[in-house]
Design a protein around this motif. Sequence first.
Motif, mmCIF file in Angstrom:
data_model
loop_
_atom_site.group_PDB
_atom_site.id
_atom_site.type_symbol
_atom_site.label_atom_id
_atom_site.label_comp_id
_atom_site.label_asym_id
_atom_site.label_seq_id
_atom_site.Cartn_x
_atom_site.Cartn_y
_atom_site.Cartn_z
ATOM 1 N N MET A 217 29.424 45.771 31.976
ATOM 2 C CA MET A 217 29.480 44.354 32.360
ATOM 3 C C MET A 217 30.371 44.186 33.583
ATOM 4 S SD MET A 217 30.670 41.103 30.105
ATOM 5 C CE MET A 217 29.625 41.574 28.744
ATOM 6 N N GLN A 218 29.895 43.373 34.508
ATOM 7 C CA GLN A 218 30.669 43.175 35.727
ATOM 8 C C GLN A 218 31.814 42.191 35.499
ATOM 9 O OE1 GLN A 218 27.881 42.910 39.373
ATOM 10 N NE2 GLN A 218 26.605 42.435 37.620
ATOM 11 N N SER A 219 32.836 42.347 36.295
ATOM 12 C CA SER A 219 33.932 41.380 36.334
ATOM 13 C C SER A 219 33.747 40.540 37.591
ATOM 14 C CB SER A 219 35.272 42.120 36.372
ATOM 15 O OG SER A 219 36.327 41.193 36.426
ATOM 16 N N ILE A 220 33.567 39.244 37.389
ATOM 17 C CA ILE A 220 33.310 38.342 38.511
ATOM 18 C C ILE A 220 34.576 37.508 38.734
ATOM 19 C CG2 ILE A 220 31.867 36.464 39.368
ATOM 20 C CD1 ILE A 220 30.298 39.042 38.950
ATOM 21 N N GLU A 221 34.997 37.423 39.984
ATOM 22 C CA GLU A 221 36.236 36.687 40.281
ATOM 23 C C GLU A 221 35.918 35.233 40.592
ATOM 24 O OE1 GLU A 221 39.369 38.603 41.783
ATOM 25 O OE2 GLU A 221 40.559 36.766 42.033
ATOM 26 N N CYS A 222 36.228 34.360 39.639
ATOM 27 C CA CYS A 222 36.100 32.923 39.876
ATOM 28 C C CYS A 222 37.282 32.490 40.750
ATOM 29 C CB CYS A 222 36.127 32.177 38.542
ATOM 30 S SG CYS A 222 36.256 30.378 38.721
ATOM 31 N N PRO A 223 37.035 31.734 41.795
ATOM 32 C CA PRO A 223 38.142 31.360 42.687
ATOM 33 C C PRO A 223 39.166 30.469 41.988
ATOM 34 C CG PRO A 223 36.129 30.201 43.266
ATOM 35 C CD PRO A 223 35.747 31.233 42.251
ATOM 36 N N TRP A 224 38.808 29.827 40.904
ATOM 37 C CA TRP A 224 39.701 28.926 40.176
ATOM 38 C C TRP A 224 40.372 29.632 38.990
ATOM 39 C CZ3 TRP A 224 41.506 24.565 41.903
ATOM 40 C CH2 TRP A 224 42.136 23.682 41.032
ATOM 41 N N CYS A 225 39.584 30.407 38.226
ATOM 42 C CA CYS A 225 40.066 30.987 36.966
ATOM 43 C C CYS A 225 40.454 32.460 37.090
ATOM 44 C CB CYS A 225 38.989 30.872 35.885
ATOM 45 S SG CYS A 225 38.360 29.206 35.667
ATOM 46 N N GLY A 226 40.095 33.096 38.181
ATOM 47 C CA GLY A 226 40.372 34.517 38.314
ATOM 48 C C GLY A 226 39.267 35.362 37.732
ATOM 49 N N PRO A 227 39.504 36.678 37.597
ATOM 50 C CA PRO A 227 38.436 37.572 37.126
ATOM 51 C C PRO A 227 38.076 37.315 35.669
ATOM 52 C CG PRO A 227 40.498 38.769 37.378
ATOM 53 C CD PRO A 227 40.742 37.395 37.903
ATOM 54 N N ARG A 228 36.794 37.173 35.418
ATOM 55 C CA ARG A 228 36.294 36.936 34.062
ATOM 56 C C ARG A 228 35.038 37.784 33.859
ATOM 57 N NH1 ARG A 228 37.993 32.135 31.560
ATOM 58 N NH2 ARG A 228 40.059 31.614 32.334
ATOM 59 N N ASP A 229 34.694 37.980 32.577
ATOM 60 C CA ASP A 229 33.495 38.759 32.267
ATOM 61 C C ASP A 229 32.231 38.031 32.741
ATOM 62 O OD1 ASP A 229 34.976 40.721 31.132
ATOM 63 O OD2 ASP A 229 34.559 40.168 29.049
ATOM 64 N N GLU A 230 31.277 38.834 33.122
ATOM 65 C CA GLU A 230 29.999 38.322 33.632
ATOM 66 C C GLU A 230 29.327 37.326 32.689
ATOM 67 O OE1 GLU A 230 27.441 41.691 34.293
ATOM 68 O OE2 GLU A 230 25.698 40.460 33.838
ATOM 69 N N ILE A 231 29.504 37.489 31.370
ATOM 70 C CA ILE A 231 28.788 36.608 30.432
ATOM 71 C C ILE A 231 29.247 35.154 30.529
ATOM 72 C CG2 ILE A 231 28.028 38.238 28.668
ATOM 73 C CD1 ILE A 231 30.572 37.562 27.110
ATOM 74 N N GLU A 232 30.375 34.889 31.210
ATOM 75 C CA GLU A 232 30.812 33.495 31.365
ATOM 76 C C GLU A 232 30.076 32.791 32.498
ATOM 77 O OE1 GLU A 232 35.015 32.944 31.662
ATOM 78 O OE2 GLU A 232 35.457 34.265 29.960
ATOM 79 N N PHE A 233 29.271 33.562 33.257
ATOM 80 C CA PHE A 233 28.700 33.006 34.482
ATOM 81 C C PHE A 233 27.183 32.918 34.410
ATOM 82 C CE2 PHE A 233 32.673 35.015 35.554
ATOM 83 C CZ PHE A 233 33.276 34.127 36.421
ATOM 84 N N ARG A 234 26.645 32.075 35.243
ATOM 85 C CA ARG A 234 25.206 32.064 35.506
ATOM 86 C C ARG A 234 25.003 32.470 36.961
ATOM 87 N NH1 ARG A 234 22.473 26.596 34.346
ATOM 88 N NH2 ARG A 234 23.023 27.197 32.224
ATOM 89 N N TYR A 235 23.972 33.260 37.182
ATOM 90 C CA TYR A 235 23.706 33.757 38.536
ATOM 91 C C TYR A 235 23.001 32.691 39.362
ATOM 92 C CZ TYR A 235 22.334 37.119 42.135
ATOM 93 O OH TYR A 235 22.170 37.797 43.312
#
Lengths: 403, 106
Positions: free
Chosen positions: B1-19
């Motif tokens: 699983m990728q770690s995506i860096e949200c500019p507000w929340c910082g790095p979070r697991d990919e499952i928190e995001f929608r592409y």
Amino acid sequence: MSASNHPDFLWRDPEPRSSYDVVIVGGGGHGLATAYYLARNHGITNVAVLEKGWLAGGNMARNTTIIRSNYLWDESAAIYEHSLKLWEGLSAELDYDLMFSQRGVLNLAHSAHDVREGRRRANANVLNGVDAEWLDADEVRKFCPILDTGGHTRHPVLGATLQRRGGIAKHDHVAWGYARAADALGVDLVQGCEVTGFEIAGGRVRAVLTSRGRIAAGTVALAAAGHTSVLAARAGVRLPLQSHPLQAMVSELLEPVLDCVVMSGAVHVYVSQAHKGELVMGAGIDSYNSYGQRGAFHIVEEQMAAALELFPIFSRVRVVRTWAGIVDVSPDASPIIGATPVGGLMINAGWGTGGFKATPGSGWVYAETIARGRPHPLAEPFALERFTTGALVDEHGAAAVAH
Amino acid sequence: MQSIECPWCGPRDEIEFRYGGQAGIAYPRDPGALSDEEWAGYVFMRDNPRGWFHERWFHVHGCRTWFSIRRHTVTHETGPVPDTGREPESDRTGRGPLARGTGEAR
């Protein structure tokens, strides 16, 4: 055939010549089938299939081998049914046991909407000459006794469409059968030969530039699945394709336990048991663009949850391997077959998650489109122009499984 | 699983995001003036590179921010989008499928 009389080689390993009438880029199932039908149906044998890796080492080695033709729309039903009819005679024609097993494909319905959609699709299939039946929950239980049809689950099985002529085949044998037959008709199968660019003059492609030198070509036919965008970009062609990982997996070997193919778009998994005994499972794409041939574990976890919802009997089965292929998904989940803005450069792409079943039909219509310089009637609705005219063949959600 | 860096929340697991696909697709200023080819280009044509890709993600299970990152489509390495000192076209128009975004990474 016993090991002792198995031939050393099924096809030659030729050096590429400097020029061919047709150069096919991509030595997977579709490319090999296209080469075979160019030679068989049209007498065009001055053909090379260029493969950057080894034959059938991409999606042809990574799919879940499901074969069916029960698509909703007329255009899709026509091309996939053409393909299924070819499957039915293919082992005999290629003189190679493809282990094609018409064991029946169930597409489960889990909601009132699924039931309406399934009945509608079965009716549409019958009108198109595609065999289709609607089974209610009792009939599903009889057809596949290990499915949990108890009605107490979050997504109860309310019925299913059944295509009895659908099933599975042995993917490697399909590739090897086509490769051997194409080779015997004079086609050069060139492995370890990557196309790095195109020579284009006067709006027409003249040659491909490869890791093994320049090869002139009358027609260049792309058959590169998930890497089509990369190749087309080297010819200055932009396509409405996005490449995604599609994961699949197999279990340890089991005694015979599942004698049909079960697909569910709602809980989202498809399961069959291969001849050797392993359960073969797959589901949806990873959402992001990638060429990495691997996917995220949460997708595997969701697939397993779905499989166990349908088959509690599999709760202690071990998954032994997972992998991913790169699929090229088009905006309407239908393929793109035919000409490009560059003269002499043809594409056959966008088969997305469902290309294996189409292998014979895709090769057949692509070969005729290449040979005659105009689309085969079954390929015509799938031309690139449909994204400009708006005449989409929208199989998203209509093709019996969510893409 | 990728770690995506949200500019507000910082790095979070990919499952928190929608592409959200390719970034920087502007809604046409005058859609009626577009030819069919140009409209098809806006609706359907997207880059699909094997390499670095400028793309959008939506922190749907977090702060619900739309943002852009650079991500490599083979290695899955990520990085911030270089600051070009101007707002992306899609956010100026305030319309279209990408208009809910907050623009480039903050």
